[in-house]
Design a protein around this motif. Structure first.
Motif, PDB file in Angstrom:
ATOM      1  N   UNK A   1       1.004  -1.066   0.267  1.00  0.00           N
ATOM      2  CA  UNK A   1       0.564   0.118   0.017  1.00  0.00           C
ATOM      3  C   UNK A   1       0.975   0.961  -0.362  1.00  0.00           C
ATOM      4  N   UNK A   2       0.479   1.829  -1.121  1.00  0.00           N
ATOM      5  CA  UNK A   2       1.384   2.976  -0.976  1.00  0.00           C
ATOM      6  C   UNK A   2       1.215   4.227  -0.394  1.00  0.00           C
ATOM      7  N   UNK A   3       0.430   4.628   0.196  1.00  0.00           N
ATOM      8  CA  UNK A   3      -0.084   5.476   0.325  1.00  0.00           C
ATOM      9  C   UNK A   3      -0.177   4.787   1.926  1.00  0.00           C
ATOM     10  N   UNK A   4       0.628   4.100   2.319  1.00  0.00           N
ATOM     11  CA  UNK A   4       0.286   3.188   3.637  1.00  0.00           C
ATOM     12  C   UNK A   4       1.643   4.169   4.463  1.00  0.00           C
ATOM     13  N   UNK A   5       2.178   4.861   5.548  1.00  0.00           N
ATOM     14  CA  UNK A   5       2.995   4.689   6.226  1.00  0.00           C
ATOM     15  C   UNK A   5       4.226   3.420   6.578  1.00  0.00           C
ATOM     16  N   UNK A   6       3.445   2.623   7.292  1.00  0.00           N
ATOM     17  CA  UNK A   6       3.739   1.531   6.972  1.00  0.00           C
ATOM     18  C   UNK A   6       2.825   0.423   6.600  1.00  0.00           C
ATOM     19  N   UNK A   7       3.240  -0.708   5.550  1.00  0.00           N
ATOM     20  CA  UNK A   7       2.488  -1.728   5.201  1.00  0.00           C
ATOM     21  C   UNK A   7       3.766  -2.914   5.460  1.00  0.00           C
ATOM     22  N   UNK A   8       3.126  -3.884   6.395  1.00  0.00           N
ATOM     23  CA  UNK A   8       4.087  -4.949   6.957  1.00  0.00           C
ATOM     24  C   UNK A   8       3.659  -6.102   7.102  1.00  0.00           C
ATOM     25  N   UNK A   9       4.075  -7.493   6.168  1.00  0.00           N
ATOM     26  CA  UNK A   9       3.564  -8.668   7.556  1.00  0.00           C
ATOM     27  C   UNK A   9       3.173  -8.763   8.507  1.00  0.00           C
TER      28      UNK A   9
END
Length: 293
Positions: free
Chosen positions: A110-118
């Motif tokens: 998710x490009x718009x997120x500050x964090x996007x991790x499993x």
């Protein structure tokens, strides 16, 4: 694909030149493994080794983000401030524009997120996302569900969470499965409560664990006794209705639960008859000699 907004979670920022060292010497997880693309899971313990707060940890640039229950976020911030002493660490509670979301059924970044991790606990939980909720939902092209959808997903997988399944300062990390869900490092240096956790781990003395419970009837609130032959063998956690089946979590004495199963003794959670099983991710099993105890 399911996106769920989690308004019951808050974010604490931990920054400054000594942030990594500060957290590494304080919490159960290995902060060295937390990066911009890989999150962590852990807890801050009491000196006696019990879970005082549990949380997920992310990194965004040079700042760590702690994803924790909103209900106790201010208390956690105060506790971190207490431990800060003269460390060069900046601590603050993020405002509500920084939302926490869960995404499963899709591995899309998710490009718009500050964090996007499993999710660092379990692959099947999906992804954990922090950022502006509206922008994230627009990018993914889906309206977010409420927290109930996430908790149903989590409960079905048998993953416990603080305040949802147990009260803080009452149970140990092994009880809550932190040793099974990447929440405790047994190779890094000391942290608060480390001696107790290490002793339980190396002696193999963890007797209580969260297991899955299932019933055709509604399951009662967290903290209700689970009984065998009228005697308590543990307490219930959170629960959800999945079709006609009610599923939940319960913290049980494994030996007593196994003895009841071996003897054909019915189990009840409150007044609801229940069956019990181990989560698929569990690296522990039922005690072999339980029936003889």
């Amino acid at each position: 694909m399911t996106l769920a907004l989690l308004p019951n979670r808050a974010v604490i920022r931990v920054g400054g030149p000594e942030a990594q060292h500060f957290l590494q010497n304080l919490v159960t997880s290995d902060i060295d493994s937390v990066s911009d693309t890989s999150g962590g899971y852990g807890a801050l313990l009491t000196p006696q080794g019990k879970i005082q707060f549990d949380f997920l940890i992310y990194k965004s640039g040079g700042t760590y983000l702690i994803d924790t229950p909103r209900e106790t976020a201010s208390d956690l911030l105060k506790r971190l401030t207490f431990y800060r002493l003269r460390s060069k660490v900046d601590l603050e509670l993020a405002d509500d524009t920084l939302a926490v979301l869960a995404l499963w059924g899709s591995d899309k970044d998710v490009a718009s997120a500050l964090v996007s991790v499993a999710d660092p606990r379990l692959e099947d939980l999906g992804r954990r996302i922090v950022g502006p909720a509206d922008a994230i939902a627009e990018e993914l092209g889906t309206a977010p569900e409420g927290p109930e959808a996430y908790h149903a997903h989590r409960i079905a997988l048998g993953v416990p969470e603080g305040l949802e399944d147990y009260a803080y300062s009452e149970i140990f990390p092994h009880d809550a499965g932190l040793d099974q869900l990447n929440g405790v490092s047994f190779s890094k240096g000391c942290y608060v409560g480390q001696e107790v956790v290490s002793r339980v781990h190396h002696r193999g003395t963890a007797r209580k664990r969260f297991v899955l419970v299932e019933s055709a009837e509604n399951l009662p609130a967290m903290g209700t006794d689970v009984t065998a032959d009228g005697k308590s063998i543990g307490t219930s956690g959170s629960s959800t209705a999945l079709g006609d089946v009610h599923k939940g979590l319960a913290l049980l004495r494994l030996d007593k639960a196994k003895a009841a199963l071996d003897n054909g003794t019915p189990l009840f959670c409150g007044a609801a008859p229940v069956s019990v099983s181990l989560p698929a991710w569990a690296g522990f099993g039922w005690p072999q000699d339980a029936a003889a105890e």
